[in-house]
Structures are given as structure tokens and as C-alpha cells.
Design a protein around this motif. Structure first.
Motif, PDB file in Angstrom:
ATOM      1  N   UNK A   1      61.705  70.651  -3.478  1.00 16.05           N
ATOM      2  CA  UNK A   1      61.283  71.423  -2.307  1.00 16.05           C
ATOM      3  C   UNK A   1      62.305  72.498  -1.940  1.00 16.05           C
ATOM      4  N   UNK A   2      63.179  72.847  -2.871  1.00 11.13           N
ATOM      5  CA  UNK A   2      64.251  73.845  -2.699  1.00 11.13           C
ATOM      6  C   UNK A   2      65.390  73.312  -1.824  1.00 11.13           C
ATOM      7  N   UNK A   3      65.258  72.079  -1.334  1.00 12.47           N
ATOM      8  CA  UNK A   3      66.318  71.455  -0.532  1.00 12.47           C
ATOM      9  C   UNK A   3      66.888  70.228  -1.233  1.00 12.47           C
ATOM     10  N   UNK A   4      65.998  69.438  -1.820  1.00  8.37           N
ATOM     11  CA  UNK A   4      66.389  68.200  -2.499  1.00  8.37           C
ATOM     12  C   UNK A   4      66.993  68.534  -3.864  1.00  8.37           C
ATOM     13  N   UNK A   5      68.009  67.778  -4.261  1.00 10.70           N
ATOM     14  CA  UNK A   5      68.657  68.004  -5.556  1.00 10.70           C
ATOM     15  C   UNK A   5      67.896  67.289  -6.665  1.00 10.70           C
TER      16      UNK A   5
ATOM     17  N   UNK B   1      73.228  72.750  -6.120  1.00 10.96           N
ATOM     18  CA  UNK B   1      73.284  74.000  -5.371  1.00 10.96           C
ATOM     19  C   UNK B   1      71.890  74.364  -4.841  1.00 10.96           C
ATOM     20  N   UNK B   2      71.451  73.682  -3.773  1.00 11.21           N
ATOM     21  CA  UNK B   2      70.109  73.983  -3.248  1.00 11.21           C
ATOM     22  C   UNK B   2      70.039  75.381  -2.631  1.00 11.21           C
ATOM     23  N   UNK B   3      68.840  75.850  -2.415  1.00 15.51           N
ATOM     24  CA  UNK B   3      68.624  77.173  -1.821  1.00 15.51           C
ATOM     25  C   UNK B   3      69.177  77.211  -0.404  1.00 15.51           C
ATOM     26  N   UNK B   4      69.692  78.365  -0.013  1.00 16.95           N
ATOM     27  CA  UNK B   4      70.067  78.577   1.381  1.00 16.95           C
ATOM     28  C   UNK B   4      68.850  79.127   2.126  1.00 16.95           C
ATOM     29  N   UNK B   5      68.477  78.475   3.227  1.00 21.05           N
ATOM     30  CA  UNK B   5      67.303  78.874   4.018  1.00 21.05           C
ATOM     31  C   UNK B   5      66.059  79.085   3.151  1.00 21.05           C
ATOM     32  N   UNK B   6      65.627  78.048   2.429  1.00 24.34           N
ATOM     33  CA  UNK B   6      64.465  78.217   1.549  1.00 24.34           C
ATOM     34  C   UNK B   6      63.190  78.441   2.351  1.00 24.34           C
ATOM     35  N   UNK B   7      62.266  79.229   1.805  1.00 27.74           N
ATOM     36  CA  UNK B   7      60.994  79.457   2.500  1.00 27.74           C
ATOM     37  C   UNK B   7      60.159  78.183   2.534  1.00 27.74           C
TER      38      UNK B   7
END
Length: 203
Positions: free
Chosen positions: A76-80, A111-117
Motif C-alpha cells: 500500500x506504499x506504506x507497508x514494507x 524505504x516506503x513512500x513519503x506521503x503516498x497517495x
């Protein structure tokens, strides 16, 4: 020529009733040998060293019997999708190289996304076992992910511009380039890549 009729079962990796880590790591070692050569030139050592790191509920695998034909993560662009254990790395790579891997690769892999949509999935670590290449395995897994996950948009980050088979595959599946990141000249000369390309698919 990609065969579209070679059908495999695609399933989330944590739903299988056998241990998939070693086979997944062998696919990983085969695909990332050029990046991990500093730690060992032996693909078997690389596979053993990194088998621990896969977060299985983030991965989808194509299976034929008890063989893993290919894999891809979808987060989900947050979970590794990967979590490194320094003790495991030291055990297989030695204290010095294992410690270096734990620091350097942690920055790369965790390295997850910063502020993912919102409503966006990240497709990562796409790989096919050597004996199954050319049979449309990766396309089956990615199509399955798009059909069976909740996201509206899917991102694939950092595809090397020299990786023509991957670029052709993603474009065939409907992904479009949305960002191009130039590689600094000295590094480009060393690794033979001029740009990293990011792609996007919208349902």
C-alpha cells in the motif's frame, strides 16, 4: 515471444502450505546479482543470506506444483515488502559484509513512500525463475494483482532504462511512464544505466 496460454496458479505467498522463502530468494538472487556482487559472487550464498527478509503477505507468487515460477510484491506504499535481519546477514555473509549489508541495503529495501497517495499500490520485486522465463509468468502475476487488490492506481518505481524486456512488458500491460530520474554520470558509466523510470497504471 511470450506465451499467453501457459497458465499457472497465482496466490499470495503466505497462503501456500510449503515454505516459499528459499525459492523466492533464489529468484531474487538471480535478478539482483549485479547489485549484490560486492557481498558475494555466489548466488547460492546470496539466496541463503536474504531468504529471511520477505514479508510473505505482501507477495504474490505463480506456482506450478511445489515450484515457484515467479513473484511480485504489492504494497500500500506504506507497508514494507522486505525486512532485513542483521544477524541473518552476518551468519551467511560474514560479520563485516553482513553488517554493511544491514546498513546499506536497509536504506534501499526498507524505504516506503513519503506521503503516498490514497488508493495506490506499489508493485515491487518482480522476478521470474530461470526455467520459467519467456512463458508470460510476470504478466500473469501483475494481471492477477490488478484484478484482485483494492487499489485504483498502481506504481512501479525505478525500472532501469536499459531493462528493455521489463519496459516492454509493463507498457504491454498498460503502464505509462510518469517520471524519469537521471543517474549521475559517474554512476551511470559504472552501472550502465542512464535513467530510472517510474510507471503508473490506472484502473
Amino acid at each position: 515471444m511470450i506465451s499467453e496460454d501457459y497458465k499457472l496458479t497465482v496466490i499470495r505467498a503466505d497462503k501456500l502450505d510449503f515454505d516459499v522463502r528459499q525459492q523466492m530468494s533464489e529468484i531474487f538472487a538471480e535478478g539482483f546479482t549485479q547489485w549484490l556482487g560486492y557481498f558475494s559472487k555466489d548466488k547460492n550464498i546470496i539466496a541463503k543470506a536474504f531468504a529471511h527478509m520477505f514479508v510473505l503477505d505482501q507477495f504474490y507468487v505463480a506456482v506450478e506444483g511445489n515450484k515457484i515460477a515467479g513473484m511480485a510484491a504489492c504494497t500500500d506504499c506504506r507497508t514494507l515488502a522486505l525486512k532485513l535481519n542483521k544477524k541473518e546477514l552476518r551468519k551467511h555473509l560474514g560479520f563485516l559484509k553482513g553488517s554493511i549489508a544491514g546498513v546499506v541495503l536497509k536504506k534501499e529495501f526498507e524505504n516506503p513512500f513519503k506521503n503516498p497517495p490514497l488508493e495506490t499500490g506499489s508493485i515491487e520485486l518482480v522476478g521470474t525463475a530461470t526455467e520459467f522465463r519467456g512463458k508470460g509468468v510476470a504478466s500473469q502475476i501483475i494481471r492477477y494483482i490488478i484484478r484482485n487488490t483494492i487499489y485504483r492506481t498502481y506504481l512501479i518505481e525505478e525500472v532501469a532504462d536499459t531493462n528493455t524486456p521489463a519496459m516492454n512488458l509493463y507498457k504491454k500491460l498498460g503502464f505509462e511512464e510518469y517520471r524519469r530520474k537521471p543517474v549521475p554520470q559517474k554512476r551511470a558509466e559504472k552501472i550502465g544505466i542512464n535513467n530510472f523510470i517510474a510507471l503508473k497504471y490506472i484502473k
